[in-house]
Design an enzyme around this catalytic site. Structure first.
Site, PDB file in Angstrom:
ATOM      1  N   PRO A 149       0.779  -1.242   0.000  1.00  0.00           N
ATOM      2  CG  PRO A 149       0.009  -0.955   2.181  1.00  0.00           C
ATOM      3  CD  PRO A 149       0.731  -1.929   1.290  1.00  0.00           C
ATOM      4  CB  CYS A 150       3.078   2.800  -2.495  1.00  0.00           C
ATOM      5  SG  CYS A 150       2.172   2.519  -4.014  1.00  0.00           S
ATOM      6  CG  HIS A 151      -2.978   3.508  -0.910  1.00  0.00           C
ATOM      7  ND1 HIS A 151      -2.785   2.153  -1.108  1.00  0.00           N
ATOM      8  CD2 HIS A 151      -3.823   3.619   0.153  1.00  0.00           C
ATOM      9  CE1 HIS A 151      -3.486   1.486  -0.206  1.00  0.00           C
ATOM     10  NE2 HIS A 151      -4.112   2.348   0.576  1.00  0.00           N
TER      11      HIS A 151
END
Length: 179
Positions: A149-151
């Site tokens: 989850p780089c968001h």
């Protein structure tokens, strides 16, 4: 491979990769999965040819379209229905080309939904507090959006920063995870 991990090893080139699309409130989520069920790439597109270049050449193979990816599709559906940790158990396989990237992707999987971190904070969590650019590179080179989850990484001032799939998608994911 350990369930829920991010591996950085390679498998034989040429293995068939399964591809499916799951509709989401912010558009289609395309997912490429290797023969062992590990996500190799995912992103907000319905075109597997957009995702395939994100997969390390050693992990690429012919793409087979499927309506459903079993546990991977089920985890995405559960996530969209509010079980925000459902994607945590989905195995991910991407080759980093370096020790730090693989480590950083594992660390990203530990960032909790609804608790985003800054790039500086992420660098610190990855054990290299001065390596903010390297942390940003880990986000930029991440092929397995949503599952890694780089968001959940923001600029130091709390603004969104960048996201391969668009800021509207990043904002929706963060809002969904704050509920």
């Amino acid at each position: 491979m350990t369930t829920g991990s991010t591996t950085t090893g390679r498998t034989a080139t040429g293995s068939t990769i399964d591809f499916a699309v799951r509709d989401t409130p912010v558009g289609p989520l395309g997912i490429l999965v290797g023969p062992d069920g590990a996500v190799r790439a995912a992103g907000f597109t319905s075109d597997p040819q957009t995702l395939l270049p994100l997969v390390h050449p050693g992990l690429r193979g012919p793409v087979r379209h499927r309506a459903d990816l079993g546990p991977v599709t089920a985890a995405v559906s559960a996530y969209l229905d509010g079980d925000l940790t459902a994607i945590d158990a989905v195995p991910v396989e991407q080759h980093s080309g370096g020790a730090f990237l693989g480590h950083a992707w594992r660390v990203l999987r530990e960032v909790k939904p609804g608790e985003p971190v800054t790039y500086t904070g992420f660098a610190g969590l990855a054990g290299r507090p001065l390596a903010v650019r390297a942390a940003a590179t880990a986000c930029a080179r991440n092929a397995a959006a949503l599952f890694v989850p780089c968001h959940r990484v923001l600029r130091t001032d709390g603004t969104l920063g960048g996201y391969r799939w668009g800021l509207a998608v990043k904002e929706w994911l963060l809002t969904h995870e704050r509920r």
